[in-house]
Design a protein around this motif. Structure first.
Motif, PDB file in Angstrom:
ATOM      1  N   ILE A  93       0.864  -1.181   0.000  1.00  0.00           N
ATOM      2  CA  ILE A  93       0.000   0.000   0.000  1.00  0.00           C
ATOM      3  C   ILE A  93       0.901   1.232   0.000  1.00  0.00           C
ATOM      4  N   GLY A 114      -5.655   1.451  21.652  1.00  0.00           N
ATOM      5  CA  GLY A 114      -5.932   1.989  20.315  1.00  0.00           C
ATOM      6  C   GLY A 114      -4.939   3.032  19.843  1.00  0.00           C
TER       7      GLY A 114
ATOM      8  N   ILE B 175      -5.416  13.216  16.448  1.00  0.00           N
ATOM      9  CA  ILE B 175      -5.067  11.967  17.154  1.00  0.00           C
ATOM     10  C   ILE B 175      -5.633  10.759  16.404  1.00  0.00           C
ATOM     11  N   LYS B 179      -2.460   9.055  15.266  1.00  0.00           N
ATOM     12  CA  LYS B 179      -1.901   8.366  16.431  1.00  0.00           C
ATOM     13  C   LYS B 179      -2.642   7.091  16.834  1.00  0.00           C
ATOM     14  N   THR B 180      -3.617   6.700  16.047  1.00  0.00           N
ATOM     15  CA  THR B 180      -4.373   5.505  16.458  1.00  0.00           C
ATOM     16  C   THR B 180      -4.267   4.385  15.422  1.00  0.00           C
ATOM     17  N   THR B 181      -4.562   3.194  15.888  1.00  0.00           N
ATOM     18  CA  THR B 181      -4.610   2.029  15.009  1.00  0.00           C
ATOM     19  C   THR B 181      -5.653   2.272  13.929  1.00  0.00           C
ATOM     20  N   TYR B 182      -6.771   2.881  14.354  1.00  0.00           N
ATOM     21  CA  TYR B 182      -7.852   3.104  13.402  1.00  0.00           C
ATOM     22  C   TYR B 182      -7.397   4.009  12.247  1.00  0.00           C
ATOM     23  N   ASN B 184      -4.469   4.437  11.085  1.00  0.00           N
ATOM     24  CA  ASN B 184      -3.581   3.675  10.217  1.00  0.00           C
ATOM     25  C   ASN B 184      -4.365   2.710   9.343  1.00  0.00           C
ATOM     26  N   LYS B 187      -6.065   4.440   6.389  1.00  0.00           N
ATOM     27  CA  LYS B 187      -5.098   4.759   5.325  1.00  0.00           C
ATOM     28  C   LYS B 187      -4.768   3.500   4.526  1.00  0.00           C
ATOM     29  N   ALA B 188      -4.607   2.374   5.235  1.00  0.00           N
ATOM     30  CA  ALA B 188      -4.294   1.105   4.562  1.00  0.00           C
ATOM     31  C   ALA B 188      -5.446   0.674   3.677  1.00  0.00           C
ATOM     32  N   GLY B 190      -7.858   2.548   2.437  1.00  0.00           N
ATOM     33  CA  GLY B 190      -7.999   3.476   1.319  1.00  0.00           C
ATOM     34  C   GLY B 190      -6.943   3.236   0.260  1.00  0.00           C
ATOM     35  N   LEU B 201      -7.874  -7.132   8.034  1.00  0.00           N
ATOM     36  CA  LEU B 201      -8.636  -5.979   8.518  1.00  0.00           C
ATOM     37  C   LEU B 201     -10.125  -6.211   8.287  1.00  0.00           C
ATOM     38  N   LYS B 205     -16.327  -3.071   9.360  1.00  0.00           N
ATOM     39  CA  LYS B 205     -16.266  -2.415  10.669  1.00  0.00           C
ATOM     40  C   LYS B 205     -15.523  -1.066  10.560  1.00  0.00           C
TER      41      LYS B 205
END
Lengths: 500, 335
Positions: A93, A114, B175, B179-182, B184, B187-188, B190, B201, B205
């Motif tokens: 990606i 998180g 943030i 700064k969060t897993t979400y 990231n 972006k992955a 997308g 992933l 969800k």
């Protein structure tokens, strides 16, 4: 001490609609073993490996991993159990960092409530890259800033995150140049020495002989045989894969450098990418081989000759017609065809039918007297090409996404044959293709040559170059360092010294 | 270290060059009117609403989904927030709370329908836009869907409250995205949905959460909108799209600027630039039609420039290369 089986499959079956992709497949691999899995395109080897790696589900059968029943829910689950797979065309990606790519799907393990620590993620990713010998790749960089080769290495690193016990390498080496291959081979050696196992899928028979302890042959979804020791030979593998002795010769059986004096394509003082002021001539009825290391400029040269990339200086012309090839439209109008190394992205439309792909460059041929496209002639053209090239498909309306790599490649060929191309520029035409289709392509090239058509064959495979070309140009760092004419005495060693 | 400083400066220059040019141009044209303390405050205050709308749209846009119903969500949430605030007498906290709740419920519903119906988001959001536009008139029949609040509640759209709301929203957005897993994961996803799916992933969800998060920012925008206008009426026939038009222009500019800086910073610079341009055009006497035309033209020029930038760079490099090649050819001839 007896050998310990680390992974085994028992009676694996898988069907896609009416097609039975795998029929009662039994397979096992020992600790410390590199086990080759070979077969023609569509034989079921990729289906088997993708089921083992959790990318697909099975219909019936069982797996055993390290003595325990194993049924992966998805690829991450498979990795967590100890099976990782590196595939040929998975991709990365571009919009996220190298570290994020390596840990995609595993972010939770690297976050608290998180929240991610990018610094920590980058450090962990860098350790993985260092461990596989790719420490020169900076884990914090945006992936889109890496070249194709380094992005493939990032894919390898991604698989190594979970530290697998069984590594499946699915036709990956064809997509890698020297640096990537070296990393992969070192990794395979490491797996052997650590008493882990590697399932190695490749069409490169020499590579299989060199690397594998055993080789299992699949044909039409069934296990045909497993070869060991001296039995792992090119002839045996070819025979078992195809199911018969390959008729006659594999490459050309003549050693005559034969072509007309007429120049059908000429590049004069062209400059682009790695090459500067390069000259080249292609003659009528000639198969001109261009070889070198992947970054030598030969792939860029193919694109310039077809007009995809514009030359900065000089020109590419058809001298007899006094036409300059400035873009692909002019090239196609003047019966030049091009097959890209990146076939799926640049040479075919995956979500279109075989018919739509074949007729794309030859619409003019299909026009009736009033300028309309006739459905009848469309179908006829597609049918003819499917027949001539023996494309394995349901009908001409089948989408290309559903075809195997070899059959997709045949569609590209049929596209250019349908519009009666006089010059074919083929960049890695046999990449990722099984021996059966390879042999068919070689016969096709011979046939084209005999009809006075000209071919530029760009390839890194030296046996193919020596076996098929009338003349060979060797490239290094954008320069033509040597030219060889067809000869029975010509050996790979003669060429390699001009490549490196 | 030296290289890092150089790179940072280069990126800052690239980020700021276009906004600086626009501000300078309008500063000169308006003879410095847009640079007075009062005007700067107005520009900053007016920038908050489009900035919040962009924050609402960006997570979904990163996931490759354009949600056109956001304007209708904002209008509906503003009306609901205003009417329920009046009914409960909870004042500004009530306005913020009810606006946020309404927006989050609506965008969550959009996400749910998006995942269940599997129709393109563009089509779904256009359909939902009409539904959400009609909702205020259907639910609040006694006021015909119109919400009116007292002047004292305009404080939310004025400094310092408006900047406090913005600061909270910006920190939250920054943030989430960085700064969060979400952040990231979106972006992955997308970047390559199929690959992200294979990597384990949970695509549905992630998309659902994207819609819900967009509701938080849309709700904040709705509260500001209600507070600023004092009266909000329901839209009809895609009229709510005008609510987010200014944000659209800022969004495109922000995405362009994100080539050189963090997207969160980029959108702030972008909306401030666009708002300054709007105010500059007002000061120059252009009516709203001409303002929209001029802003769109400027944006087209900008996008054309950014889209073709690699060609300009390549063209310049090719000229240099051709010169070198010709020199080499001459040299070879002489030899």
């Amino acid at each position: 001490m007896g050998k310990e089986i680390i992974f085994s499959a028992h009676g694996i079956c898988k069907a896609f609609g009416p097609t039975r992709a795998l029929i009662d497949v039994d397979f096992s691999i020992y600790r410390g073993e590199v086990h080759g899995l070979i077969g023609e395109n569509g034989s079921g080897k990729s289906t088997f490996s993708s089921i083992a790696a959790g990318a697909q589900s099975l219909d019936s059968g069982t797996f055993t991993l390290k003595g325990q029943p194993y049924s992966p829910k998805n690829m991450v689950d498979a990795q967590n159990h100890g099976i990782g797979m590196i595939v040929q065309e998975q991709g990365t990606i571009g919009s996220i960092s190298v570290a994020s790519n390596i840990f995609t799907g595993r972010m939770k393990e690297n976050s608290k409530f998180g929240f991610l620590s990018m610094k920590q993620l980058n450090e962990k990713a860098q350790i993985i890259l260092n461990n596989i010998g790719a420490g020169d790749i900076n884990a914090s960089l945006l992936t889109s800033s890496l070249n194709f080769e380094d992005r493939k290495i990032v894919e390898i690193a991604r698989v190594m995150v979970a530290d697998p016990d069984v590594l499946i390498v699915d036709e990956t080496t064809t997509a890698l140049a020297m640096k990537g291959r070296k990393i992969l081979y070192n990794l395979i050696e490491k797996f052997k020495s650590e008493n882990k196992a590697v399932i190695f899928i490749s069409h490169d028979l020499n590579e299989l002989i060199e690397i594998c302890d055993r080789v299992t042959v699949l044909r039409d979804g069934r296990i045909i045989d497993t070869l060991e020791g001296d039995n792992i030979s090119e002839d045996n593998m070819r025979r078992l894969m195809v199911g018969r002795e390959l008729d006659g010769h594999y490459f050309r059986n003549d050693y005559i450098c034969s072509y007309d004096d007429e120049i059908v394509l000429e590049a004069k003082q062209i400059t682009y990418g790695p090459f500067t002021n390069l000259d080249l001539q292609l003659h009528k009825g000639e198969i001109l081989g261009i070889t070198g290391l992947s970054e030598c400029g030969m792939h860029e040269l193919g694109k310039v000759l077809f007009g995809i990339e514009k030359t900065i200086t000089g020109s590419v012309t058809i001298p007899a017609k006094n036409v300059e090839i400035k873009n692909p439209t002019i090239a196609i109008k003047n019966r030049i065809g091009y097959l890209s190394k990146d076939r799926d992205r640049e040479s075919i439309i995956l979500n279109a039918s075989i018919k739509d792909n074949i007729e794309l460059p030859c619409m003019d041929k299909l026009k009736g007297p009033l300028g309309f496209i006739s459905t009848k002639s469309e179908r006829k053209l597609a049918r003819e090409q499917i027949e001539v090239l023996q494309i394995k498909c349901r009908n001409s309306e089948q989408l290309l996404t559903e075809l195997s790599g070899g059959n997709k490649q045949k569609v590209v060929f049929s596209k250019w044959l349908a519009c009666d191309s006089d010059v074919l520029i083929l960049d890695c035409a046999t990449r990722g293709i099984d021996v059966g289709v390879k042999a068919a392509i070689y016969r096709l090239l011979e046939d084209l040559k005999s009809k006075g058509k000209s071919v530029i064959l760009i390839s890194e495979e030296l046996p193919e170059m020596i076996g098929m070309s009338d003349r060979m140009l060797i490239m290094q760092n954008g320069k033509i360092t040597a030219e060889f004419k067809r000869s029975p005495e010509l050996k790979e060693e003669d060429i390699i010294k001009y490549m490196i | 270290m030296k290289y890092k400083i150089k790179e940072f400066l280069l990126r800052t220059i690239k980020t700021m060059i276009f906004p600086a040019c626009i501000l300078l141009l309008f500063g000169l044209l308006t003879k410095g009117q847009i640079f007075t303390g009062r005007m700067i405050m107005i520009i900053l205050r007016q920038s908050v609403f489009p900035a919040l709308i962009i924050m609402a749209m960006l997570p979904n846009l990163t996931l490759g989904m354009m949600d056109f119903s956001i304007g209708a969500v904002v209008t509906m949430s503003a009306i609901t927030g205003g009417i329920l605030m009046n009914t409960t007498g909870w004042g500004l906290p009530g306005l913020v709370l009810f606006s946020l709740l309404t927006a989050v419920i609506l965008t969550t519903l959009t996400g749910l329908l998006n995942n269940v119906l599997r129709v393109p988001t563009l089509v779904l959001s256009l359909g939902l836009m009409l539904v959400y536009e009609a909702l205020p008139s259907l639910i609040f029949r006694s006021t015909s869907g119109v919400a009116i609040i007292k002047v004292k509640y305009a404080a939310l759209a004025q400094p310092p409250l408006v900047f406090i709301v913005f600061a909270i929203a910006f920190i939250l957005f920054y943030i989430i995205i960085n700064k969060t897993t979400y952040g990231n994961n979106i972006k992955a996803l997308g970047g390559n949905e199929e690959l992200a799916r294979r990597a384990g992933l949970d695509v549905d969800k992630i998309k659902q959460i994207g819609f819900t998060i967009s509701g938080i920012f849309a709700g904040a925008a709705a509260a500001i909108y209600m507070s600023n206008n004092g009266q909000v009426s329901p839209n009809a026939a895609f009229g709510s799209i005008t609510t987010i038009m200014d944000a659209f222009l800022g969004l495109f500019l922000g995405m362009f600027l994100s080539n050189f800086c963090n997207i969160s910073i980029g959108i702030v610079i972008a909306v401030v630039t666009m708002t300054a341009m709007t105010n500059g055009l007002v000061a120059l006497g252009f009516d709203s039609t001409w303002r929209d035309i001029i802003k769109s033209v400027v944006l087209f020029i900008l996008l054309a420039f950014s889209g073709n930038q690699p060609y300009f760079v390549r063209w310049r490099a090719n000229l240099k290369r051709a010169e070198e090649a010709n020199l080499a050819a001459e040299k070879a001839k002489t030899v």
